[in-house]
Design a protein around this motif. Sequence first.
Motif, PDB file in Angstrom:
ATOM      1  N   THR A  60      -2.586   1.648  -3.851  1.00 21.56           N
ATOM      2  CA  THR A  60      -1.476   2.628  -4.183  1.00 21.56           C
ATOM      3  C   THR A  60      -0.603   2.997  -3.431  1.00 21.56           C
ATOM      4  O   THR A  60      -0.471   1.847  -2.762  1.00 21.56           O
ATOM      5  N   ASN A  61       0.467   4.213  -3.721  1.00 24.17           N
ATOM      6  CA  ASN A  61       1.562   4.288  -3.484  1.00 24.17           C
ATOM      7  C   ASN A  61       0.889   5.078  -1.731  1.00 24.17           C
ATOM      8  O   ASN A  61       2.544   5.254  -0.543  1.00 24.17           O
ATOM      9  N   TYR A  62       0.163   5.036  -0.833  1.00 24.20           N
ATOM     10  CA  TYR A  62       0.073   5.730   0.174  1.00 24.20           C
ATOM     11  C   TYR A  62       0.809   5.461   1.243  1.00 24.20           C
ATOM     12  O   TYR A  62       1.055   5.554   2.341  1.00 24.20           O
ATOM     13  N   SER A  63       1.236   3.314   1.410  1.00 27.60           N
ATOM     14  CA  SER A  63       1.570   3.228   2.157  1.00 27.60           C
ATOM     15  C   SER A  63       3.227   2.825   2.364  1.00 27.60           C
ATOM     16  O   SER A  63       4.070   3.068   3.072  1.00 27.60           O
ATOM     17  N   LYS A  93      -0.737   2.372   7.382  1.00 25.14           N
ATOM     18  CA  LYS A  93      -1.225   3.422   6.639  1.00 25.14           C
ATOM     19  C   LYS A  93      -1.754   2.174   5.709  1.00 25.14           C
ATOM     20  O   LYS A  93      -2.777   2.366   4.496  1.00 25.14           O
ATOM     21  N   GLU A  97      -5.970   1.987   4.324  1.00 27.71           N
ATOM     22  CA  GLU A  97      -6.008   2.013   3.257  1.00 27.71           C
ATOM     23  C   GLU A  97      -6.860   1.110   2.604  1.00 27.71           C
ATOM     24  O   GLU A  97      -8.514   0.619   2.094  1.00 27.71           O
TER      25      GLU A  97
END
Length: 366
Positions: A60-63, A93, A97
């Motif tokens: 995902t775009n979490y990082s 991050k 994940e």
Amino acid sequence: MKKTTYDVVIVGAGTAGIMLARELGKFKQKVLVLERKKSLLEFSFKTLASFINLEEFGLTNYSVAQEIDFAVVHSKSLKEKVKVVGLTLDKVKLHEEIINSLDDDFIDIELGVHIKEIIADAENNYTAVKDKNGKEYTAKIFVDASGTTGVLSKKIGLIPKITDLATGVEYNAKYLGNDNEIHLLIGKDYKGGYGWVFPLKNKRAIVGFGTFDKIMIKGLKDNLNAILELPTIKKLVLKDNDIVEGGSIPITPVIDKFVSGNLVCVGDSVSQVNPIVGEGYKFIFESAIMASKVIHQALIKDDVKLLSVYEDQWKKRFETNYIRSKVAQKRIFSLTKKDFLIDVGLVLLKLRANKKNVETLSGEYK
């Protein structure tokens, strides 16, 4: 739950190791990951710039620390803005994940384990890896994902024991430039090395200096401090702390031998970073996923000879691009000590189609 026997033992829980473990867990293979560090989130560099498409790797775009629309290449007198689709990523991050997605029913991780050797039987099949305390870990297939240390790949001769490295240092600094632009800097002021500025969130950026020159390595921090005084850099960043980070990537010749019997090597242990701009994660993730599928088939069919398919697939997907990137790397850095030649190179960059410039920067040639 700790397993008593394992299908695969992976040495190294870095970029390649955790992605490979994740994929093998999906196949419900029993995996043990051995990591010499005491933490899975200890890094020499905490950020990176990449052309990666996170969705392709189930991420995902979490990082994402910043989305990048342009790569600005600077010489002393000129600059060229290349339209790109890129990201600045937070490595902590990103690894968090992936680690959180590991299947605990099939994957065990042991920290603080220093593997020293790999043991073979009379038929030259590898039967165990041994740590510095003499403890042995057995499996059907072993993987070296130990990064530039190359714990196993160097020991069995897949990669030279002494390898050339590109080494860099960087600061997290106040950012004065455009949030959607990364900056790549070359020329005489960089003494045969190169500089970079990668924007983060909250008007922060990573500013760094790297080199291929062994003579320069001891003075990297001093050189980084020197380039911070250059007009181009001063327009982009303001140093407001003394916390320096650093690390290395291998710059060996293009290697295409990654398998020896029931040992498979992935990532920096066999120099799978793309040579042109040190783009690692995208290519290493893809290589790890490729290796996981081949390892799975070899285990299902109980035939380690199938592991050679990994080499064949890697060559088909990457070898031509890596050879072209290596040529480009040598060409670029042979010119970096002469500003006039770098300026000429920037002029030629301006005359090329944007698509071609993206191919050069990303190492993905069509």
